[in-house]
Design an enzyme around this catalytic site. Structure first.
Site, PDB file in Angstrom:
ATOM      1  CE  LYS A  78      53.508  61.583   3.509  1.00  0.00           C
ATOM      2  NZ  LYS A  78      53.221  60.528   4.520  1.00  0.00           N
ATOM      3  CB  SER A 158      56.860  58.797   5.262  1.00  0.00           C
ATOM      4  OG  SER A 158      55.439  58.787   5.290  1.00  0.00           O
ATOM      5  CB  SER A 182      54.083  57.903   8.138  1.00  0.00           C
ATOM      6  OG  SER A 182      55.094  56.979   7.802  1.00  0.00           O
TER       7      SER A 182
END
Length: 339
Positions: A78, A158, A182
């Site tokens: 990420k 997210s 998330s």
């Protein structure tokens, strides 16, 4: 040979150990899959040269009998995790082409254990979002579709890039972060497995902060076993993170398949809401039935403060964010750790 991208992490680990295939072959298969699935926009930066170099090193270590627990396993990272000499932007134009001179603790532990980095994954800008539509690199697509429709669905956020990439078989697992859902929500949206570990279990050092009092790193993977394997490498005490818990990291994988027979499991009364969709109500009831069938004793419990959870989150998270925001400028120009 079985399509290498269809293997679980655990299956790939076994194949690498038995030399059925090499890490370089495994990595190349995933790099090809990434190229063919760029329409999903899951990756914001691909690192094929670095991936192949790491794969060759893993193959050498496997050949010498010096393989770590993740040796040769290709992963996606990420874009909130600082990666040394590889652009890290939190998917925001604010950080532009920021290239860290240091590595986040979580990713350094993955590389220590032999994992291979395929590239950086898309996310909502500074982790602020729940659909992965706020990234400066554009939205991420969900590889799944509704039956009879080709309409693009959101992957959640997210950590939408992480969830989409794992679901589309572009990587064998991915790092993610969770402030208020998330990891868990995008995993649910993409039929993958995600876990938000207990706060302090994984170091936050080198991760761009949303709300430091809530953020926690964790894995998104293809199976529960794969998530357990990844979490063991990601977790651990870090003196650079003052909230890091100094307790031993258990063998999470060893707990997979352990019987729940004889366990007493509480079912919160407040979690069943009026107006809950029938399909969710059914899943809830089915889950309870599965636990009973496995020998667990279910007990109804009350968590009366549940109704305050979301309002409290919307006070704590923005307040913490307001403290993090001023430090982003220093992060971008001096590689400082956001508070």
């Amino acid at each position: 040979m079985t399509d290498l991208t269809s293997l679980t992490l655990a299956e790939a680990r076994k194949g690498l150990a038995s030399k059925t295939f090499t890490s370089l072959e495994l990595t190349d298969a995933h790099l090809k899959a990434m190229e063919e699935a760029r329409a999903l926009n899951a990756f914001v930066m691909e690192t094929p040269d670095q991936a192949r170099a790491m794969a060759r090193e893993a193959d050498a270590r496997i050949g010498k009998g010096e393989a770590g627990p993740l040796a040769g396993i290709p992963l996606g990272i990420k874009d909130l995790f600082a990666t040394k000499d590889v652009r890290t932007t939190a998917c925001s134009k604010i950080l532009g082409n920021f290239v860290p001179t240091y590595e986040s603790t979580v990713t350094s532990q993955l590389w220590r254990d032999g994992a291979v980095m395929l590239g950086k994954l898309n996310n909502d800008e500074f982790a602020m979002g729940s659909s992965n539509e706020t990234s400066c690199f554009g939205p991420v697509g969900n590889p799944w579709r509704r039956e009879g429709s080709n309409t693009t669905l959101v992957p959640g956020g997210s950590s939408g890039g992480s969830a989409s990439a794992v679901a589309a078989l572009l990587c064998m697992g991915a790092t993610a972060t969770d402030t208020g859902g998330s990891i868990r929500q995008p995993a649910a949206f993409t039929a993958t497995v995600g876990i938000k570990p207990t706060y302090g279990r994984c170091s936050r050092w080198g991760i761009v902060a949303f709300a430091s009092s809530l953020d926690q790193a964790g894995p998104i993977a293809r199976s529960t076993r794969d998530a357990a394997i990844l979490l063991r490498s990601m977790a651990g005490h870090d003196p650079k993170d003052t909230t890091s818990v100094d307790i031993p990291v258990p063998d999470y994988e060893a707990a997979i398949g352990r019987s729940v027979k004889g366990m007493k499991i509480g079912i919160p009364r407040e979690y069943r809401l009026d107006g809950m969709p029938a399909e969710i109500e059914k899943l809830w009831s089915d889950g309870a039935d599965w636990l009973k069938a496995a020998g667990a004793e279910l007990v109804e419990v009350s968590l009366p403060h549940t109704k305050y959870a979301l309002p409290a989150y919307y006070i704590v998270a923005p307040a913490a964010l307001s403290q993090s925001a001023p430090s982003l400028h220093s992060f971008s120009i001096s590689a400082g750790m956001p508070s």
